[in-house]
Design an enzyme around this catalytic site. Structure first.
Site, short mmCIF file in Angstrom:
data_model
loop_
_atom_site.label_atom_id
_atom_site.label_comp_id
_atom_site.label_asym_id
_atom_site.label_seq_id
_atom_site.Cartn_x
_atom_site.Cartn_y
_atom_site.Cartn_z
N LYS B 127 0.84 -1.18 0.00
CA LYS B 127 0.00 0.00 0.00
C LYS B 127 0.88 1.24 0.00
CE LYS B 127 -3.77 1.96 2.82
NZ LYS B 127 -4.61 1.76 4.02
N LEU B 176 -6.66 8.57 3.25
CA LEU B 176 -6.81 7.18 3.75
C LEU B 176 -8.09 6.96 4.54
CD1 LEU B 176 -3.30 6.49 5.38
CD2 LEU B 176 -3.97 6.07 3.01
N SER B 202 -9.35 1.83 2.72
CA SER B 202 -8.37 2.60 1.99
C SER B 202 -7.29 1.75 1.34
CB SER B 202 -7.72 3.62 2.92
OG SER B 202 -6.96 2.96 3.93
N ILE B 223 -7.68 1.42 10.14
CA ILE B 223 -8.06 2.16 11.33
C ILE B 223 -9.59 2.23 11.46
CG2 ILE B 223 -8.11 4.48 10.31
CD1 ILE B 223 -6.86 5.54 12.91
N GLY B 224 -10.26 1.71 10.42
CA GLY B 224 -11.73 1.70 10.48
C GLY B 224 -12.29 0.78 9.40
N GLY B 225 -11.50 -0.23 9.03
CA GLY B 225 -11.94 -1.18 8.03
C GLY B 225 -11.06 -1.26 6.80
N SER B 226 -9.97 -0.52 6.78
CA SER B 226 -9.22 -0.32 5.53
C SER B 226 -8.45 -1.53 5.01
CB SER B 226 -8.26 0.87 5.68
OG SER B 226 -8.97 2.08 5.66
#
Lengths: 544, 544
Positions: B127, B176, B202, B223-226
């Site tokens: 990434k 992101l 992201s 950090i929230g599903g990335s």
């Protein structure tokens, strides 16, 4: 009621919690109170014996039924009552509850033929930050008095599950953020070895209590030396575990939610063996199932075995006696030298460690402590109208501005980068010298300090910023015949000058001197094993 | 140069990095590009074979010398070039550097007769947050272009030590902070299965790249599903390790220093087995000696063994298909049901899990994301004059005020209390039902979503707030003949209504559906073992 009345009421409640027959009269007016408990007449000779064992011996005897928890608990309650009268180290004293708990544990053992856990029947002393259901937690703030806790802290509950008996909560300085112990409720806690010296802080009540064997293991906390300084000033062992090893959940704290540098909880005791007993007992209760910050990392005895093998084949040890900011007093320099010589003499490789950017580290952690412009602590101070204690402004200046989020995030980032750079320095050292097993360093620039003279936290706090495991090992005592004033001293800073000027061979004669044994993050097994060996080499492995 | 020119220059540099003979002309204009690489003519049949193995098979072949790293690397470079042309998933492409690295590794093996590490010769896709010395890291910000990294991120360096070959850095959304992949430099990355669908974000470039087997293991962050959303949207496996398991040091990031909820780094792959290969290979390099945030916790195969024994004796699984905030689309509800039925049929105990205060959790994490009033991300957006991408305001509203320190510390405390309460709920469940081995839940309320329609992050982000280990397992595909519109639907909130309104059986026909297998903090060994079994039961354990 004004704050003075509330504080006076608390003092009279503490005094009233001591049964009349445990009062010592007259209170000895000499400076040293250290030997007094043995001759106080409050404890029988059998009780004195019970308070003289190590915790590890006691739990073995308790588990076998050789001694009863009520007897052990009564002995420690009496000795704690004496310690309170000698050093003023108590916030809460509850012998009746303790004896009730002890009786239940004795009955359980008699009936079931087994213990409830590894600390079955052992009295444990608690810093007045740990909550015990039904009791007060004042943490040195007048405004907190009068509230009774509705539940145990996680650690209290797990110690209880493991069989510990609670009987006392010990004194702390107002705010917890200083390394002496003074507040407007009980006044000042003194060092058992001299009323002129501090017991250290913020777990200072534990230092005095365990120092006088009114407690066998005491629970303290440390965000800038608060376990290690009282250990050092009372010739005790103390461990600052890395964050995430021991449960801090549901404890009271100053500046709750400040997580750039975490306060950690850990034991103070008379030996490394007893520190280990505490850690293994708590970990056996799987604290990570109760407190999300605890890492699921059971005690790993294979790491101890590896450390012991290394003790035989020879450690590689780094050391420093000057962090670049403040030169320690002569007794402390001699203490480090004693440890270094002793390790070398026993076949270990001891090499200088260059303390990497400790000036930066100390500046940064000092900024972190005041990130909220000290709003949190002054809110709790001002709520009752009490004044701030004299030492506070060393660390917490109320005139500082609050940080903004950019600054707060930047502090997190600076801390991380510093830690990563420190690891790089370790790898560079290791590329030359092999695995670095620990670092030996001063924990304070002074021996047990005179009141209101604790100014420099950096030897302790730089290690908090790194979140390294650190074990304090008692080394020796200041000696006016050996530790002469440093005539060659050239200060590198105002702080350096101030600290060195405080040294007076006469005034510090006899004051305890310690070092810290510093290991990597979460290296409790290994660092404790090394600390135990350092103590053994010094002849301080078991103290009376 | 204006930002448009800088972005155009970057696009032409990306295009120029693809050798002419790897260009596909004409680009297929159908919606689905998924099967195209096989018939593109760019890869020989042998090269197609090489890109069809699992990473675990490939490293075994590479280590034995049965295949050469230059051949494997060339095959993946070609396939990555095709993937880029089909889905627009690349930020940096550097086949020459990769082939040079591969050649050196082949020579090393030939000369030394051993590998440099467990990933010897294996291409790994990164990434565009991981730094590779000498290359650009733009992270989707125009203003970051033109700077070349002076050192590897810690993870890059350790993967390199383990033998990984780098050849591509994949696309991310500007900031992101959204779960689709669009920025003003390269535009939008699409889903290989339909240009109408998002690849997720992201780590969306990784989703598309690995989905098309232009990569065999891709490195994402979450950090929230990335990590988990792109895995789900591309019928892949992905793991969000708990914070402290994998090294994040020296990576680029948005909102650096925000540490209330940590972004974590982890792999995306075609199988649980390959996720494990990645984790074990990185841990073998002792990342805790390089990054202070990494816990010294080597891969513990005894935990896997315990999990496998439990797989035989029967798991106790919790599940939920509605978090109380947003009801998933019918294909996702069916996906959860498929997993539950399959587990039950195979002798496991599957019980409803009541998601505890997920509404509170989602609100809290959304506040944490914007604690700086979004200053950090808009600073980097505004630095070039580029506009914000459309999706951003879902999470990051630039009109929000900055939090103060009291609020920031309070957020830390609320998070901790929530985590502790969640552990209490687990203990309560376990008191009734025995050890809770994992929780099965949706990872997104939708199958691979249509562009600009990703609105609700809560199924993923509540798990970030808890810092639980979570593994995404591909389950099935939306089916217009089965997954009819929900005619009984009664929205509980505006968000619920908005999300459900997006469902259209026709538009989503064929879109990948996944679940997440959620385990306790730092339970990577166990949770991955269970996820592997879930995939096996579904027939998705090995995908082509």
């Amino acid at each position: 009621m004004g704050w003075q009345d509330i504080a006076a009421d608390k003092r009279s409640r503490i005094a009233a919690s001591i049964p009349a027959e445990w009062n010592i009269k007259p209170i000895p007016d000499g400076q040293a109170t250290f030997d007094y408990p043995a001759t106080s007449g409050v404890l029988s000779s059998q009780e004195l014996d019970l308070t003289g064992y190590s915790a590890t011996e006691l739990v073995a005897k308790l588990a076998k039924g050789e001694v009863k928890s009520v007897d052990v608990t009564l002995a420690f309650c009496k000795r704690a009552a004496v310690a309170q009268q000698l050093t003023n180290c108590v916030h809460e004293f509850f012998p009746e509850l303790a004896l009730k708990q002890a009786k239940e544990l004795d009955e359980y053992l008699a009936k079931e033929g087994k213990t409830v856990g590894p600390l079955h029947g052992l009295p444990i002393s608690l810093k007045d930050q740990l909550r015990v259901k039904g009791l007060e937690t004042s943490m040195g703030y007048v405004s907190w008095l009068g509230k009774h806790d509705e539940e145990d802290s996680v650690l209290t509950a797990l110690l209880r599950k493991a069989g510990a008996v609670f009987y006392v909560k010990t004194s702390v300085p107002q705010t917890l953020m200083v390394c002496e112990t003074v507040n407007n409720i009980i006044g000042r806690t003194t060092n058992p070895r001299s009323k002129q010296w501090s017991c250290g802080g913020s777990s200072g009540g534990e230092g005095a209590m365990v120092g006088l064997r009114g407690g066998i293991i005491g629970v303290g906390t440390d965000i800038g030396g608060s376990i290690r300084i009282p250990s050092a000033f009372n010739f005790l062992y103390g461990i600052r575990p890395s964050h995430g090893r021991m449960p801090y959940g549901k404890m009271a704290n100053s500046m709750e939610g400040q997580e750039t540098v975490h306060s950690v909880v850990g034991p103070i005791a008379h030996s490394a063996v007893d520190l280990r007993l505490f850690l293994t007992s708590v970990l056996q209760e799987k604290p990570w199932e109760y407190d999300s910050k605890v890492i699921p990392l059971p005690w790993d005895s294979s790491k101890e075995d590896a450390a012991k093998a290394k003790l035989k084949s020879g450690l590689t040890v780094g050391f420093f006696n000057f962090d670049g900011n403040v030169l320690p007093h002569p007794p402390v320099l001699r203490g480090v030298e004693l440890v270094v010589d002793s390790l070398k003499k026993n076949g270990h490789k001891v090499l200088p460690w260059a303390p990497y950017k400790h000036d930066f580290a100390v500046d940064l952690i000092n900024k972190i402590y005041v990130a909220d412009g000290c709003a949190d602590v002054y809110k709790d101070i001002n709520a009752s109208g009490e004044p701030a204690i004299p030492n506070i402004k060393n660390l917490l200046n109320p005139d500082l501005p609050e940080a903004n989020m950019v600054e707060a995030w930047n502090a997190n980032l600076q801390k991380w980068n510093f830690q990563v750079d420190y690891l790089t320095k370790i790898r560079e050292f290791e590329a030359q010298n092999g695995e670095l097993d620990c670092i030996i360093a001063p924990i304070s620039p002074t021996a047990a300090i005179r009141h209101n003279q604790f100014k420099y936290y950096g030897y302790a706090s730089a290690i908090n910023l790194l979140d390294f495991t650190s074990v304090v090992v008692p080394v020796t005592f200041a000696d006016k015949n050996v530790d002469k004033k440093n005539t060659e001293f050239k200060p590198v800073s105002e702080m350096d000058e101030t600290v060195q000027a405080e040294y007076d061979p006469e005034a510090y004669h006899g004051a305890p001197v310690a070092v810290q044994v510093i290991g990597r993050r979460l290296s409790e097994e290994k660092t404790l094993a090394i600390a135990e060996e350092v103590g053994r080499l010094l002849g301080n492995a078991i103290t009376p």
